[in-house]
Design an enzyme around this catalytic site. Structure first.
Site, PDB file in Angstrom:
ATOM      1  N   HIS A  11      39.858  -1.982  68.560  1.00 42.99           N
ATOM      2  CA  HIS A  11      38.493  -2.435  68.276  1.00 42.99           C
ATOM      3  C   HIS A  11      38.484  -3.958  68.305  1.00 42.99           C
ATOM      4  O   HIS A  11      39.506  -4.612  68.051  1.00 42.99           O
ATOM      5  CB  HIS A  11      38.039  -1.956  66.900  1.00 42.99           C
ATOM      6  CG  HIS A  11      37.804  -0.490  66.814  1.00 42.99           C
ATOM      7  ND1 HIS A  11      36.997   0.063  65.855  1.00 42.99           N
ATOM      8  CD2 HIS A  11      38.271   0.548  67.554  1.00 42.99           C
ATOM      9  CE1 HIS A  11      36.964   1.371  66.000  1.00 42.99           C
ATOM     10  NE2 HIS A  11      37.742   1.696  67.025  1.00 42.99           N
ATOM     11  N   GLU A  52      37.390  -6.141  66.242  1.00 43.24           N
ATOM     12  CA  GLU A  52      37.811  -6.777  64.990  1.00 43.24           C
ATOM     13  C   GLU A  52      39.326  -6.773  64.830  1.00 43.24           C
ATOM     14  O   GLU A  52      39.916  -7.784  64.443  1.00 43.24           O
ATOM     15  CB  GLU A  52      37.188  -6.063  63.776  1.00 43.24           C
ATOM     16  CG  GLU A  52      35.684  -6.051  63.778  1.00 43.24           C
ATOM     17  CD  GLU A  52      35.070  -4.805  64.392  1.00 43.24           C
ATOM     18  OE1 GLU A  52      34.022  -4.368  63.894  1.00 43.24           O
ATOM     19  OE2 GLU A  52      35.627  -4.268  65.378  1.00 43.24           O
ATOM     20  N   CYS A  81      33.507  -0.418  61.485  1.00 44.95           N
ATOM     21  CA  CYS A  81      33.830   0.943  61.053  1.00 44.95           C
ATOM     22  C   CYS A  81      34.744   0.865  59.831  1.00 44.95           C
ATOM     23  O   CYS A  81      35.216  -0.219  59.475  1.00 44.95           O
ATOM     24  CB  CYS A  81      34.504   1.693  62.200  1.00 44.95           C
ATOM     25  SG  CYS A  81      36.195   1.141  62.532  1.00 44.95           S
ATOM     26  N   CYS A  85      38.126  -0.965  60.505  1.00 43.40           N
ATOM     27  CA  CYS A  85      37.993  -2.415  60.659  1.00 43.40           C
ATOM     28  C   CYS A  85      37.567  -3.088  59.359  1.00 43.40           C
ATOM     29  O   CYS A  85      38.037  -4.183  59.048  1.00 43.40           O
ATOM     30  CB  CYS A  85      37.008  -2.730  61.783  1.00 43.40           C
ATOM     31  SG  CYS A  85      37.625  -2.216  63.408  1.00 43.40           S
TER      32      CYS A  85
END
Length: 150
Positions: free
Chosen positions: A54, A56, A84, A87
């Site tokens: 992801h 992040e 999410c 993260c």
């Protein structure tokens, strides 16, 4: 501070646009310390074949290398979409000071939509967070998934 927040969110949006072009879910992330970008990334799950890639997570890894420390104290993270749970907790573990995001994620949001992980007092660190609605941040995600369904 508010003008800088918009400036850095727009930088994250530029990264999301790169992800979109490459067929990745269009989320961009920028890590800032002392007013300077120290790391940036966009989602790369497809290209890296990595479920944890992801924006992040990738930006936090880069920021740690940039600072020579996994503790990202004094750093602000700007991301186009609400993180999410994975993260969001990574932000806690990294000791990030602030999170600013431009669109909510009603299906997987770990900050305010589905879960409130950054406000959980049981964790040893809390990340201050701000939702700064930016229409383009939400629209790029909606457009991406609308086009994929056709």
């Amino acid at each position: 501070m508010a003008d800088l927040d918009i400036f850095f969110l727009k930088k994250a949006l530029d990264l999301a646009k790169e992800a979109y072009i490459k067929g990745e879910v269009p989320v961009g992330c920028v890590v800032v310390k002392d007013g300077k970008v120290i790391a940036e990334a966009y989602n790369r799950r497809e290209s890296l074949k990595d479920p944890t890639a992801h924006a992040e997570i990738l930006a936090l890894r880069e920021a740690g290398k940039s600072l020579g420390n996994w503790r990202l104290e004094g750093c602000s993270v700007y991301v186009t979409l609400e993180p999410c749970p994975m993260c969001a907790y990574a932000l806690v573990l990294a000791r990030v000071e602030r999170l600013i995001f431009g669109a909510v994620d009603e299906r997987q949001g770990g900050v305010m939509s589905l879960y409130n992980l950054l406000d959980d007092h049981r964790f040893n660190h809390r990340v201050k967070w701000t939702y700064k609605p930016m229409e383009d941040c939400g629209n790029i995600i909606k457009d991406f998934f609308r086009r994929r369904r056709w």
